[in-house]
Scaffold this active site. Structure first.
Site, PDB file in Angstrom:
ATOM      1  N   ASN A   9       0.875  -1.168   0.000  1.00 41.16           N
ATOM      2  CA  ASN A   9       0.000   0.000   0.000  1.00 41.16           C
ATOM      3  C   ASN A   9       0.914   1.220   0.000  1.00 41.16           C
ATOM      4  OD1 ASN A   9      -1.824   2.029   0.461  1.00 41.16           O
ATOM      5  ND2 ASN A   9      -2.355   1.398   2.548  1.00 41.16           N
ATOM      6  N   TRP A  10       1.083   1.802  -1.174  1.00 39.43           N
ATOM      7  CA  TRP A  10       2.009   2.944  -1.284  1.00 39.43           C
ATOM      8  C   TRP A  10       1.443   4.202  -0.639  1.00 39.43           C
ATOM      9  CZ3 TRP A  10       4.045   2.834  -7.092  1.00 39.43           C
ATOM     10  CH2 TRP A  10       4.740   1.632  -7.302  1.00 39.43           C
ATOM     11  N   LYS A  11       0.162   4.204  -0.337  1.00 36.92           N
ATOM     12  CA  LYS A  11      -0.513   5.396   0.220  1.00 36.92           C
ATOM     13  C   LYS A  11      -0.242   6.618  -0.671  1.00 36.92           C
ATOM     14  CE  LYS A  11      -0.037   3.358   4.750  1.00 36.92           C
ATOM     15  NZ  LYS A  11      -0.097   3.544   6.178  1.00 36.92           N
ATOM     16  N   HIS A  96      -9.565   0.973   4.602  1.00 35.25           N
ATOM     17  CA  HIS A  96      -8.324   1.209   5.350  1.00 35.25           C
ATOM     18  C   HIS A  96      -8.622   2.149   6.518  1.00 35.25           C
ATOM     19  CE1 HIS A  96      -4.292   2.473   6.380  1.00 35.25           C
ATOM     20  NE2 HIS A  96      -3.858   1.403   5.742  1.00 35.25           N
ATOM     21  N   GLU A  98      -7.091   4.568   7.715  1.00 34.05           N
ATOM     22  CA  GLU A  98      -6.875   5.996   7.429  1.00 34.05           C
ATOM     23  C   GLU A  98      -8.087   6.581   6.724  1.00 34.05           C
ATOM     24  OE1 GLU A  98      -3.101   5.531   5.448  1.00 34.05           O
ATOM     25  OE2 GLU A  98      -2.185   4.991   7.359  1.00 34.05           O
ATOM     26  N   GLU A 168      -5.639  -5.125  10.360  1.00 34.79           N
ATOM     27  CA  GLU A 168      -4.617  -4.119  10.635  1.00 34.79           C
ATOM     28  C   GLU A 168      -4.956  -3.385  11.922  1.00 34.79           C
ATOM     29  OE1 GLU A 168      -2.579  -2.889   6.729  1.00 34.79           O
ATOM     30  OE2 GLU A 168      -4.344  -1.639   6.957  1.00 34.79           O
ATOM     31  N   GLY A 174       2.155   2.108  10.782  1.00 39.76           N
ATOM     32  CA  GLY A 174       3.111   3.207  10.646  1.00 39.76           C
ATOM     33  C   GLY A 174       3.733   3.635  11.960  1.00 39.76           C
ATOM     34  N   SER A 213       3.171  -2.273  10.451  1.00 36.58           N
ATOM     35  CA  SER A 213       4.620  -2.312  10.673  1.00 36.58           C
ATOM     36  C   SER A 213       5.231  -3.684  10.388  1.00 36.58           C
ATOM     37  CB  SER A 213       4.955  -1.836  12.093  1.00 36.58           C
ATOM     38  OG  SER A 213       4.499  -0.504  12.267  1.00 36.58           O
ATOM     39  N   GLY A 235       4.762   1.162   4.780  1.00 38.64           N
ATOM     40  CA  GLY A 235       6.102   1.745   4.654  1.00 38.64           C
ATOM     41  C   GLY A 235       7.104   0.862   3.926  1.00 38.64           C
TER      42      GLY A 235
END
Ligand code: PEP
Length: 250
Positions: A9-11, A96, A98, A168, A174, A213, A235
């Site tokens: 997931n490059w976000k 997600h 976020e 998650e 993160g 993470s 990440g």
């Protein structure tokens, strides 16, 4: 046998040229990977077409990170599932934390997004997970069960076969904090048991990924757990060598 999956997931990271370069590195490194592992990269919308060209003919599949909860029309700034399906997009990350937290994505909206994606033959990677205060209050099972039941229990078995779940824990995303392999296994097994209530034996076929993470140093222990079928990687997916090292951790 459940599919083993490692999805990046490059976000909201990388420009288009940087993303293309990263995709090229991933494809190059993926050549040494067992074909048993499904590798996926989840790029920003702007990158999808260019990255699709890089991935063509490789074993790496393309994912978007979101889609609209309406099919088409006057929704300025939105991108529909049908638009994604006009590119070689095979997956879409939905729910997600976020997006739930910063963009008001509710379970109700997610039901619509999942149905629209499935109607376009795009497989949702559906994210669930509890916040720190929910875990500390011992409510993590309850929270995750509601995210599964309210969003997935209306699907047919045929639809459910195309769903990938990512557990998650929000406190691990993160932050550098990872759930222990025991904590992760415990809740993955629980998610599978909740799925079994509605979908019976099909629950054994559904891939449940761990995210939060995950990195080369902890992936092996996480992926060795019975109910952990891979990872959703934030990440570490931005460094091709780390991403591939994670995919080699099965
Ligand atoms: C994610 O956001 O899906 C994620 C797992 O991020 P990270 O690996 O950076 O914790």
């Amino acid at each position: 046998m459940r599919k083993k999956i490692v999805a990046g997931n490059w976000k909201m990271n990388t420009t288009v040229p940087e993303g293309v370069a990263l995709a090229k590195e991933v494809v190059g490194e993926a050549a040494s990977l067992s074909s048993e592992v499904k590798l996926i990269v989840g790029t920003p919308f702007t990158h999808l077409a260019s990255v699709a060209d890089v991935l063509a003919g490789s074993q790496v599949a393309l994912s978007a990170q979101n889609c609209a909860d309406e099919a088409k029309g006057a929704y300025t700034g939105e991108v529909s599932a049908k638009m994604l399906a006009s590119l070689p997009v095979e997956y879409v990350i939905l729910g997600h934390s976020e997006r739930r937290e910063y963009y008001g994505e509710t379970n109700e909206k997610l039901v619509k997004k999942i149905n629209l994606a499935l109607a376009e033959n795009i497989a949702p990677i559906y994210c669930v997970g509890e916040k720190l205060e929910e875990r500390e209050a011992g409510k993590h099972f309850e929270v995750v069960a509601a995210q599964i039941k309210e969003v997935l229990f209306g699907l047919t078995e045929e639809q459910m076969k195309n769903i990938v779940i990512a557990y998650e824990p929000v406190w691990a995303i993160g932050t550098g904090k990872t759930a222990t392999s025991e904590q992760a296994q415990e809740i993955h097994a629980y998610i599978r048991s909740v799925l079994a209530e509605k979908f019976g034996a099909l629950a054994e076929e559904i891939s449940i990924l761990y995210g939060g993470s995950c990195k080369p140093s902890n992936a092996k222990e996480l992926f060795a757990q019975k109910d952990i079928d891979g990872g959703l990687i934030g990440g570490a997916s931005l460094v091709a060598a780390d991403f591939i090292a994670i995919a080699k951790s099965f």
